[in-house]
Motif scaffolding. Sequence first.
Motif, PDB file in Angstrom:
ATOM      1  N   LEU A  71       0.831  -1.209   0.000  1.00 36.51           N
ATOM      2  CA  LEU A  71       0.000   0.000   0.000  1.00 36.51           C
ATOM      3  C   LEU A  71       0.866   1.259   0.000  1.00 36.51           C
ATOM      4  O   LEU A  71       0.542   2.245  -0.667  1.00 36.51           O
ATOM      5  CB  LEU A  71      -0.948  -0.004   1.200  1.00 36.51           C
ATOM      6  N   LEU A  72       1.960   1.212   0.730  1.00 46.36           N
ATOM      7  CA  LEU A  72       2.871   2.349   0.746  1.00 46.36           C
ATOM      8  C   LEU A  72       3.546   2.524  -0.617  1.00 46.36           C
ATOM      9  O   LEU A  72       3.758   3.648  -1.074  1.00 46.36           O
ATOM     10  CB  LEU A  72       3.912   2.169   1.862  1.00 46.36           C
ATOM     11  N   CYS A  73       3.844   1.411  -1.297  1.00 43.18           N
ATOM     12  CA  CYS A  73       4.403   1.488  -2.654  1.00 43.18           C
ATOM     13  C   CYS A  73       3.423   2.200  -3.580  1.00 43.18           C
ATOM     14  O   CYS A  73       3.828   2.990  -4.443  1.00 43.18           O
ATOM     15  CB  CYS A  73       4.725   0.095  -3.187  1.00 43.18           C
ATOM     16  N   ARG A  74       2.134   1.942  -3.396  1.00 45.67           N
ATOM     17  CA  ARG A  74       1.102   2.622  -4.191  1.00 45.67           C
ATOM     18  C   ARG A  74       1.190   4.130  -3.971  1.00 45.67           C
ATOM     19  O   ARG A  74       1.130   4.914  -4.914  1.00 45.67           O
ATOM     20  CB  ARG A  74      -0.279   2.103  -3.811  1.00 45.67           C
ATOM     21  N   GLU A  75       1.356   4.542  -2.730  1.00 49.71           N
ATOM     22  CA  GLU A  75       1.463   5.964  -2.416  1.00 49.71           C
ATOM     23  C   GLU A  75       2.712   6.584  -3.050  1.00 49.71           C
ATOM     24  O   GLU A  75       2.679   7.724  -3.512  1.00 49.71           O
ATOM     25  CB  GLU A  75       1.469   6.186  -0.902  1.00 49.71           C
ATOM     26  N   VAL A  76       3.816   5.839  -3.062  1.00 46.70           N
ATOM     27  CA  VAL A  76       5.050   6.318  -3.688  1.00 46.70           C
ATOM     28  C   VAL A  76       4.803   6.583  -5.168  1.00 46.70           C
ATOM     29  O   VAL A  76       5.184   7.638  -5.701  1.00 46.70           O
ATOM     30  CB  VAL A  76       6.206   5.295  -3.533  1.00 46.70           C
ATOM     31  N   LEU A  77       4.155   5.644  -5.851  1.00 49.47           N
ATOM     32  CA  LEU A  77       3.901   5.795  -7.285  1.00 49.47           C
ATOM     33  C   LEU A  77       2.970   6.970  -7.569  1.00 49.47           C
ATOM     34  O   LEU A  77       3.164   7.700  -8.541  1.00 49.47           O
ATOM     35  CB  LEU A  77       3.340   4.503  -7.874  1.00 49.47           C
ATOM     36  N   ILE A  78       1.982   7.176  -6.721  1.00 53.52           N
ATOM     37  CA  ILE A  78       1.077   8.322  -6.889  1.00 53.52           C
ATOM     38  C   ILE A  78       1.868   9.621  -6.720  1.00 53.52           C
ATOM     39  O   ILE A  78       1.764  10.540  -7.548  1.00 53.52           O
ATOM     40  CB  ILE A  78      -0.106   8.259  -5.891  1.00 53.52           C
ATOM     41  N   SER A  79       2.689   9.694  -5.675  1.00 53.63           N
ATOM     42  CA  SER A  79       3.482  10.906  -5.433  1.00 53.63           C
ATOM     43  C   SER A  79       4.451  11.171  -6.574  1.00 53.63           C
ATOM     44  O   SER A  79       4.607  12.316  -7.026  1.00 53.63           O
ATOM     45  CB  SER A  79       4.261  10.788  -4.113  1.00 53.63           C
ATOM     46  N   ALA A  80       5.111  10.128  -7.065  1.00 56.15           N
ATOM     47  CA  ALA A  80       6.068  10.283  -8.169  1.00 56.15           C
ATOM     48  C   ALA A  80       5.338  10.713  -9.443  1.00 56.15           C
ATOM     49  O   ALA A  80       5.824  11.585 -10.179  1.00 56.15           O
ATOM     50  CB  ALA A  80       6.829   8.988  -8.396  1.00 56.15           C
ATOM     51  N   ALA A  81       4.178  10.120  -9.693  1.00 59.59           N
ATOM     52  CA  ALA A  81       3.397  10.481 -10.878  1.00 59.59           C
ATOM     53  C   ALA A  81       2.994  11.954 -10.821  1.00 59.59           C
ATOM     54  O   ALA A  81       3.064  12.672 -11.827  1.00 59.59           O
ATOM     55  CB  ALA A  81       2.159   9.590 -10.988  1.00 59.59           C
ATOM     56  N   GLN A  82       2.596  12.405  -9.642  1.00 58.17           N
ATOM     57  CA  GLN A  82       2.206  13.810  -9.485  1.00 58.17           C
ATOM     58  C   GLN A  82       3.384  14.752  -9.733  1.00 58.17           C
ATOM     59  O   GLN A  82       3.203  15.875 -10.192  1.00 58.17           O
ATOM     60  CB  GLN A  82       1.611  14.043  -8.096  1.00 58.17           C
ATOM     61  N   GLU A  83       4.606  14.289  -9.481  1.00 56.50           N
ATOM     62  CA  GLU A  83       5.796  15.109  -9.720  1.00 56.50           C
ATOM     63  C   GLU A  83       6.104  15.267 -11.207  1.00 56.50           C
ATOM     64  O   GLU A  83       6.549  16.323 -11.636  1.00 56.50           O
ATOM     65  CB  GLU A  83       7.022  14.509  -9.016  1.00 56.50           C
ATOM     66  N   VAL A  84       5.902  14.202 -11.992  1.00 54.75           N
ATOM     67  CA  VAL A  84       6.354  14.232 -13.388  1.00 54.75           C
ATOM     68  C   VAL A  84       5.246  14.487 -14.412  1.00 54.75           C
ATOM     69  O   VAL A  84       5.525  14.968 -15.509  1.00 54.75           O
ATOM     70  CB  VAL A  84       7.102  12.927 -13.787  1.00 54.75           C
ATOM     71  N   TYR A  85       4.022  14.158 -14.073  1.00 57.56           N
ATOM     72  CA  TYR A  85       2.935  14.245 -15.051  1.00 57.56           C
ATOM     73  C   TYR A  85       2.535  15.690 -15.312  1.00 57.56           C
ATOM     74  O   TYR A  85       2.340  16.472 -14.396  1.00 57.56           O
ATOM     75  CB  TYR A  85       1.723  13.433 -14.574  1.00 57.56           C
ATOM     76  N   ASP A  86       2.409  16.018 -16.581  1.00 57.68           N
ATOM     77  CA  ASP A  86       1.971  17.340 -17.014  1.00 57.68           C
ATOM     78  C   ASP A  86       0.879  17.128 -18.055  1.00 57.68           C
ATOM     79  O   ASP A  86       1.156  16.652 -19.164  1.00 57.68           O
ATOM     80  CB  ASP A  86       3.168  18.096 -17.605  1.00 57.68           C
ATOM     81  N   SER A  87      -0.344  17.468 -17.715  1.00 61.15           N
ATOM     82  CA  SER A  87      -1.478  17.199 -18.613  1.00 61.15           C
ATOM     83  C   SER A  87      -1.338  17.915 -19.957  1.00 61.15           C
ATOM     84  O   SER A  87      -1.900  17.474 -20.950  1.00 61.15           O
ATOM     85  CB  SER A  87      -2.798  17.588 -17.939  1.00 61.15           C
TER      86      SER A  87
END
Length: 173
Positions: A71-87
């Motif tokens: 579950l914590l790995c899921r949170e890491v991926l969400i946080s990382a995605a929010q850092e790099v993703y640009d709509s």
Amino acid sequence: GYNKELAEDGWSLVGAREISGRPVFAPQKVGQRTQVFDEPTGWQKVDRQLQEVRLRLERAESEEQYQAVGLLCREVLISAAQEVYDSERHSSLDGVAPSETDAKRMLEAFFMSELEGRTNEEARAHAKAALRLALALQHQRTADFRMAALCAEATSSVVNILAVLAGRRGRSF
């Protein structure tokens, strides 16, 4: 030389980086695996969460504790995605705009954009496979050390790939 002496205490010196063309050495425990990137990404939340993944994996003893690593790995991926993703720059593969917590859509769009073309086919396939592995393992209902460790490793791999592509590793591109 030095490594023979240090080995008696379980340590060695390894080349960690270069300054002015000369190696800079760092200590390493003998038998410990070499990490390609041991420094943080600079994304504070991601770095803090990854550190927590490592700590929880080391301390986990029960199925529930191993599930918590996932579950914590899921949170890491969400946080990382929010850092790099640009709509503006990264359009999702299926045309659906990702929600703020849809790491899968955000990261797939990022990889397709940043690793486009035939020359990046293998890198794109690896990045997507690491993401799929991390996502699959974080939902394991029967978690054990092996599953939690694989999930942590896949998550770490995805974060490092993102950091390289975002220019947060090595020389600026």
